[in-house]
Design a protein around this motif. Structure first.
Motif, PDB file in Angstrom:
ATOM      1  N   ILE A  76       5.840  -7.747   4.113  1.00 23.76           N
ATOM      2  CA  ILE A  76       6.013  -6.288   3.975  1.00 23.76           C
ATOM      3  C   ILE A  76       7.454  -5.903   4.310  1.00 23.76           C
ATOM      4  CG2 ILE A  76       5.287  -4.030   4.870  1.00 23.76           C
ATOM      5  CD1 ILE A  76       2.443  -5.135   5.067  1.00 23.76           C
ATOM      6  N   THR A  77       8.057  -6.605   5.287  1.00 24.92           N
ATOM      7  CA  THR A  77       9.471  -6.366   5.605  1.00 24.92           C
ATOM      8  C   THR A  77      10.349  -6.638   4.386  1.00 24.92           C
ATOM      9  OG1 THR A  77       9.178  -6.862   7.950  1.00 24.92           O
ATOM     10  CG2 THR A  77      11.408  -7.140   7.070  1.00 24.92           C
ATOM     11  N   LEU A  80      10.116  -3.780   2.001  1.00 20.37           N
ATOM     12  CA  LEU A  80      10.938  -2.618   2.364  1.00 20.37           C
ATOM     13  C   LEU A  80      12.380  -2.836   1.920  1.00 20.37           C
ATOM     14  CD1 LEU A  80       9.590  -1.651   5.913  1.00 20.37           C
ATOM     15  CD2 LEU A  80       9.203  -0.479   3.735  1.00 20.37           C
ATOM     16  N   VAL A  88      -1.530  -6.979  -0.704  1.00 21.07           N
ATOM     17  CA  VAL A  88      -1.929  -8.194   0.015  1.00 21.07           C
ATOM     18  C   VAL A  88      -2.980  -8.902  -0.831  1.00 21.07           C
ATOM     19  CG1 VAL A  88      -2.986  -9.126   2.111  1.00 21.07           C
ATOM     20  CG2 VAL A  88      -1.460  -7.133   2.253  1.00 21.07           C
ATOM     21  N   VAL A 117       2.064  -9.879  -1.280  1.00 23.08           N
ATOM     22  CA  VAL A 117       2.119 -10.286   0.123  1.00 23.08           C
ATOM     23  C   VAL A 117       0.928 -11.220   0.296  1.00 23.08           C
ATOM     24  CG1 VAL A 117       1.913  -9.535   2.516  1.00 23.08           C
ATOM     25  CG2 VAL A 117       3.178  -8.122   0.874  1.00 23.08           C
ATOM     26  N   ALA A 118       1.176 -12.470   0.617  1.00 22.41           N
ATOM     27  CA  ALA A 118       0.079 -13.448   0.679  1.00 22.41           C
ATOM     28  C   ALA A 118      -0.865 -13.127   1.827  1.00 22.41           C
ATOM     29  CB  ALA A 118       0.623 -14.859   0.830  1.00 22.41           C
ATOM     30  N   ARG A 120      -3.206 -13.964   4.774  1.00 21.18           N
ATOM     31  CA  ARG A 120      -3.177 -15.126   5.682  1.00 21.18           C
ATOM     32  C   ARG A 120      -4.384 -16.012   5.390  1.00 21.18           C
ATOM     33  NH1 ARG A 120      -3.038 -10.181   9.545  1.00 21.18           N
ATOM     34  NH2 ARG A 120      -5.224  -9.714   9.892  1.00 21.18           N
ATOM     35  N   ASN A 153      -7.869 -11.299  12.259  1.00 19.57           N
ATOM     36  CA  ASN A 153      -9.127 -11.269  11.530  1.00 19.57           C
ATOM     37  C   ASN A 153      -8.824 -11.503  10.056  1.00 19.57           C
ATOM     38  OD1 ASN A 153     -10.602 -10.696  13.878  1.00 19.57           O
ATOM     39  ND2 ASN A 153     -10.157  -8.501  13.692  1.00 19.57           N
ATOM     40  N   GLN A 154      -9.878 -11.650   9.247  1.00 21.21           N
ATOM     41  CA  GLN A 154      -9.711 -11.751   7.790  1.00 21.21           C
ATOM     42  C   GLN A 154      -8.783 -12.898   7.385  1.00 21.21           C
ATOM     43  OE1 GLN A 154     -11.165  -8.875   6.305  1.00 21.21           O
ATOM     44  NE2 GLN A 154     -10.597  -7.140   7.558  1.00 21.21           N
ATOM     45  N   ASP A 170       2.762 -15.004   7.129  1.00 17.74           N
ATOM     46  CA  ASP A 170       4.124 -14.688   6.716  1.00 17.74           C
ATOM     47  C   ASP A 170       4.990 -14.444   7.963  1.00 17.74           C
ATOM     48  OD1 ASP A 170       3.763 -12.006   7.493  1.00 17.74           O
ATOM     49  OD2 ASP A 170       3.298 -11.353   5.451  1.00 17.74           O
ATOM     50  N   ASP A 172       6.330 -11.695   9.133  1.00 19.31           N
ATOM     51  CA  ASP A 172       5.901 -10.544   9.938  1.00 19.31           C
ATOM     52  C   ASP A 172       4.786 -10.954  10.898  1.00 19.31           C
ATOM     53  OD1 ASP A 172       7.655  -8.821   8.615  1.00 19.31           O
ATOM     54  OD2 ASP A 172       6.136  -8.108   7.196  1.00 19.31           O
ATOM     55  N   GLU A 173       3.814 -11.653  10.342  1.00 23.93           N
ATOM     56  CA  GLU A 173       2.660 -12.053  11.156  1.00 23.93           C
ATOM     57  C   GLU A 173       3.058 -13.068  12.223  1.00 23.93           C
ATOM     58  OE1 GLU A 173      -0.961 -11.599   7.967  1.00 23.93           O
ATOM     59  OE2 GLU A 173       0.471 -13.215   7.631  1.00 23.93           O
TER      60      GLU A 173
END
Lengths: 189, 189
Positions: A76-77, A80, A88, A117-118, A120, A153-154, A170, A172-173
């Motif tokens: 997501i970064t 931007l 996602v 955005v992959a 996770r 989660n998810q 990614d 960010d995560e």
């Protein structure tokens, strides 16, 4: 307790043959710079640039081998920076995904879709999936320890006879959880 | 179930009087561009640049009012841009934090420390803290719903009679969880 090594995926691109021809030249062969954990997958020496309405990202690594479809995976970064709101999605689920312009040394492509955005996910061998009682497409939760500890989660399972055990997030995560690449995290069923 | 609005904090800087003098000029007064949720806090029109060994970040907003200490808050992603590994800390806990060079229109400062990745936290009024049975410094977990849902552990409470209810995460954390600013998340005790 089932543990799994975790690794961060930086922005990267997968390419089909036709798009390698356009970006790098007809019959150009991608160069394996470094094997990745998942068998057969490798980071290439070749890079491209992504161009969006509000910015550009250079040095985006091509991940080989060639695939039946081209796909760009960003955070997501990164979105931007580019000025693009990408959905996602799981790898390969590209219908209605975001458009992106990609340039290589031999040419450019305006993709009408293919930017995601992959979501996770955890790659695992079929035998690990059997032991855990999960199958491809199932969601699990994953606990990351430490001072930035959290529970993802998810997290989607991708199981197969040609997979190796590794969770992918990614940047960010990975940064949100303060992970070091290849540290172990814990699957919560 | 106790719900709290969440917001992302972008890279920003807090300044003490002496450092405003150096960066913006003697007796310069910071300009309130926009009030923030926490009473008395505001984003300023003034910005600075951060300069690290591997990169520079321009347009870093000053958050007012002046404080007794100067402090720069970045994400881990920002740290990679700068080439600096900053520790995860609570605001004000700067001893042994990372060094950073800051430039403004009137001058530059080489801070020997003051650069941190802010630990995620929840501001709340004392009455909310009493209702929840928590106090400043306690940790709680917070569940974020949605397709990128996760549970943040180690979320620090900052309670006081001059606080307003808001959870703060950095951009990495906000993007990892796919949050929209001011959406509601749920405290898990």
């Amino acid at each position: 307790m089932f543990k799994v090594p975790i690794a961060r995926s930086d922005v990267h691109i997968h390419l089909k043959r036709k798009d390698v021809n356009i970006l790098f030249g007809k019959d150009y062969q991608l160069t394996n710079l470094k094997n990745l954990t998942i068998p057969g997958q490798f980071a290439c020496s070749e890079t491209v640039s992504l161009i969006g309405p509000s910015g550009r990202i250079n040095g985006v690594v091509v991940v080989g081998p060639e695939r039946p479809y081209s796909q760009v995976e960003i955070s997501i970064t990164n979105g931007l920076t580019l000025g693009i709101d990408a959905p996602v999605r799981l790898s390969g689920d590209l219908k209605g995904s975001a458009p992106i312009k990609v340039t290589g040394p031999a040419g450019s492509i305006d993709f009408s879709e293919g930017l995601i955005v992959a979501a996770r996910h955890i790659h695992m061998h079929s035998s690990d999936a059997a032991e855990l009682g999960v199958k491809t497409g199932d969601s699990v939760s994953v606990r990351v320890p430490g001072p930035r500890g959290l529970v993802f989660n998810q997290v989607i399972i991708k199981a197969g006879d040609h997979e190796a055990l590794e969770m992918h997030v990614d940047f960010d995560e990975g940064h949100a959880a303060g992970i070091e690449d290849f540290q172990e995290v814990e699957i919560i069923l």
